[in-house]
Enzyme design. Structure first.
Site, PDB file in Angstrom:
ATOM      1  CB  SER A 159      35.243 -13.216   2.370  1.00 36.77           C
ATOM      2  OG  SER A 159      35.623 -14.270   3.202  1.00 36.77           O
ATOM      3  CE1 TYR A 172      36.374 -16.136  -1.832  1.00 34.18           C
ATOM      4  CE2 TYR A 172      36.560 -16.517   0.526  1.00 34.18           C
ATOM      5  CZ  TYR A 172      35.829 -16.087  -0.561  1.00 34.18           C
ATOM      6  OH  TYR A 172      34.551 -15.608  -0.379  1.00 34.18           O
TER       7      TYR A 172
HETATM    8  P1  NAD Z   1      27.964 -18.558  -6.023  1.00 39.62           P
HETATM    9  O1  NAD Z   1      29.017 -19.472  -6.563  1.00 39.62           O
HETATM   10  O2  NAD Z   1      26.642 -19.110  -5.655  1.00 39.62           O
HETATM   11  O3  NAD Z   1      27.760 -17.349  -7.043  1.00 39.62           O
HETATM   12  C1  NAD Z   1      28.753 -16.787  -7.806  1.00 39.62           C
HETATM   13  C2  NAD Z   1      28.177 -16.492  -9.181  1.00 39.62           C
HETATM   14  O4  NAD Z   1      29.185 -15.828  -9.944  1.00 39.62           O
HETATM   15  C3  NAD Z   1      27.791 -17.766  -9.948  1.00 39.62           C
HETATM   16  O5  NAD Z   1      26.469 -17.639 -10.457  1.00 39.62           O
HETATM   17  C4  NAD Z   1      28.809 -17.846 -11.087  1.00 39.62           C
HETATM   18  O6  NAD Z   1      28.260 -18.360 -12.293  1.00 39.62           O
HETATM   19  C5  NAD Z   1      29.190 -16.384 -11.246  1.00 39.62           C
HETATM   20  N1  NAD Z   1      30.538 -16.252 -11.799  1.00 39.62           N
HETATM   21  C6  NAD Z   1      31.634 -16.949 -11.465  1.00 39.62           C
HETATM   22  N2  NAD Z   1      32.667 -16.565 -12.216  1.00 39.62           N
HETATM   23  C7  NAD Z   1      32.208 -15.584 -13.028  1.00 39.62           C
HETATM   24  C8  NAD Z   1      32.797 -14.795 -14.043  1.00 39.62           C
HETATM   25  N3  NAD Z   1      34.095 -14.929 -14.371  1.00 39.62           N
HETATM   26  N4  NAD Z   1      32.035 -13.891 -14.677  1.00 39.62           N
HETATM   27  C9  NAD Z   1      30.728 -13.761 -14.376  1.00 39.62           C
HETATM   28  N5  NAD Z   1      30.112 -14.482 -13.438  1.00 39.62           N
HETATM   29  C10 NAD Z   1      30.848 -15.387 -12.764  1.00 39.62           C
HETATM   30  O7  NAD Z   1      28.650 -17.808  -4.814  1.00 39.62           O
HETATM   31  P2  NAD Z   1      28.023 -17.057  -3.556  1.00 39.62           P
HETATM   32  O8  NAD Z   1      28.278 -17.926  -2.384  1.00 39.62           O
HETATM   33  O9  NAD Z   1      26.657 -16.554  -3.821  1.00 39.62           O
HETATM   34  O10 NAD Z   1      29.034 -15.841  -3.441  1.00 39.62           O
HETATM   35  C11 NAD Z   1      28.824 -14.548  -3.981  1.00 39.62           C
HETATM   36  C12 NAD Z   1      29.933 -13.644  -3.468  1.00 39.62           C
HETATM   37  O11 NAD Z   1      29.942 -13.669  -2.045  1.00 39.62           O
HETATM   38  C13 NAD Z   1      31.334 -14.085  -3.895  1.00 39.62           C
HETATM   39  O12 NAD Z   1      32.133 -12.951  -4.112  1.00 39.62           O
HETATM   40  C14 NAD Z   1      31.841 -14.829  -2.696  1.00 39.62           C
HETATM   41  O13 NAD Z   1      33.233 -14.879  -2.635  1.00 39.62           O
HETATM   42  C15 NAD Z   1      31.229 -14.009  -1.576  1.00 39.62           C
HETATM   43  N6  NAD Z   1      31.097 -14.677  -0.287  1.00 39.62           N
HETATM   44  C16 NAD Z   1      30.348 -15.814  -0.121  1.00 39.62           C
HETATM   45  C17 NAD Z   1      30.245 -16.370   1.141  1.00 39.62           C
HETATM   46  C18 NAD Z   1      29.424 -17.599   1.380  1.00 39.62           C
HETATM   47  O14 NAD Z   1      29.359 -18.047   2.544  1.00 39.62           O
HETATM   48  N7  NAD Z   1      28.797 -18.145   0.381  1.00 39.62           N
HETATM   49  C19 NAD Z   1      30.895 -15.792   2.226  1.00 39.62           C
HETATM   50  C20 NAD Z   1      31.653 -14.655   2.017  1.00 39.62           C
HETATM   51  C21 NAD Z   1      31.741 -14.087   0.766  1.00 39.62           C
END
Ligand code: NAD
Length: 276
Positions: A159, A172
């Protein structure tokens, strides 16, 4: 090119970003194992990918459950074969692990306000566990399949908060900084085995995880959103599809076979900009 017929395990595959990664990998000919804590989203996604002519199977599992991961791993080996590529996408933040204020100012306690002193270590621990341990454990489980084979790699999801910590999101930011460190550590550790380990660092994408920080109850941008957009030279949030080139590049040994230990920012210039 180098993804065709590879077995690609994606954790958090039901999420906004990783479901896009899964579709793209399937379109490139990979056989995708969709791992997610809850089953419904990955079952739907598997059906949609199959309709588009791709191969994807759902495996509900919690990435923090060692026995569950082992069980799912055995099923994937039987259904699809050994894992070639692992994308550690499960991760995210929790409201209670954030302060509600950017700066500590010694004023009267305000009802509902959470400064550094009101942060509860239980919630910080949970965010560290999900992001860091939730990357470590699937890597321990699936990297075994990669030993002695070529074209294998691991992609972690970091991130923008990992490079310079962002206000409020103490847990985070720390956990994602640890992901960058782990990515480099693993890249070195597995280099002689030919297993490449990289990460992608998305900038700001409006998804479920950050909705409360970026939008108010009426769906308008919060003050934080305005700050983020002002700090992003391209002047907007990213679209999940804009991550796909980076993901496909880093996991495809035919085009990135000498790339290991990097964290690729995909951020509209956020990291490069000093704010002036
Ligand atoms: P999201 O919440 O849409 O997806 C995360 C998924 O992980 C969900 O489907 C959830 O059910 C699953 N999950 C959560 N805990 C879990 C567990 N213990 N075991 C198995 N599955 C689990 O999030 P996203 O925005 O698509 O993010 C995906 C990745 O990208 C994450 O690592 C997040 O930190 C990172 N990220 C997101 C952004 C953003 O802007 N959305 C920016 C930087 C990094």
């Amino acid at each position: 090119m180098g993804i065709k017929d590879k077995v690609v395990v994606i954790t958090g595959a039901g999420g906004v970003l990783c479901s896009e990664f899964a579709r793209a990998v399937a379109q490139a000919g990979g056989k995708v194992a969709l791992l997610n804590r809850s089953a419904d989203k990955i079952e739907r996604l598997a059906t949609e990918i199959a309709k588009e002519g791709g191969i994807a199977l759902p495996y509900p599992v919690n990435v923090l459950d060692v026995a569950g991961l082992k069980d799912v791993h055995e099923r994937i080996q039987r259904d699809l074969g050994p894992c070639d590529i692992l994308i550690n996408g499960a991760g995210g933040n929790m409201d209670r692990a954030n302060t509600t204020v950017e700066y500590f100012e010694q004023t009267e306690a305000v009802e509902g306000q959470r400064t550094f002193f009101e942060l509860d270590e239980e919630h910080i621990d949970a965010v560290f566990k999900l992001n860091f341990t939730g990357t470590l454990l699937p890597t321990k489980e699936f990297a075994r399949d990669m030993l002695g084979r070529s074209g294998c790699s691991i992609l972690n999801v970091s991130s923008m908060a990992s490079y310079h910590p962002m206000t409020k999101v103490l847990g985070y930011a720390g956990a994602k900084a640890a992901i960058n460190n782990l990515t480099e550590w693993l890249a070195v550790h597995f280099a002689k085995e030919g297993i490449r380990v990289n990460a992608i660092a998305p900038g700001f994408f409006s998804t479920a995880q950050n909705r409360n920080l970026l939008f108010d109850k009426d769906g308008n941008h919060t003050a934080r959103s305005h700050k983020i957009i002002a700090g992003t030279p391209m002047g907007r949030f990213g679209e999940p599809k804009e991550l796909l080139g980076g993901v496909l590049f880093l996991i495809d040994a035919e085009v990135s076979g000498f790339v290991t230990g990097i964290v690729l920012p995909v951020d509209g210039g956020f990291l490069a900009y000093s704010g002036v």
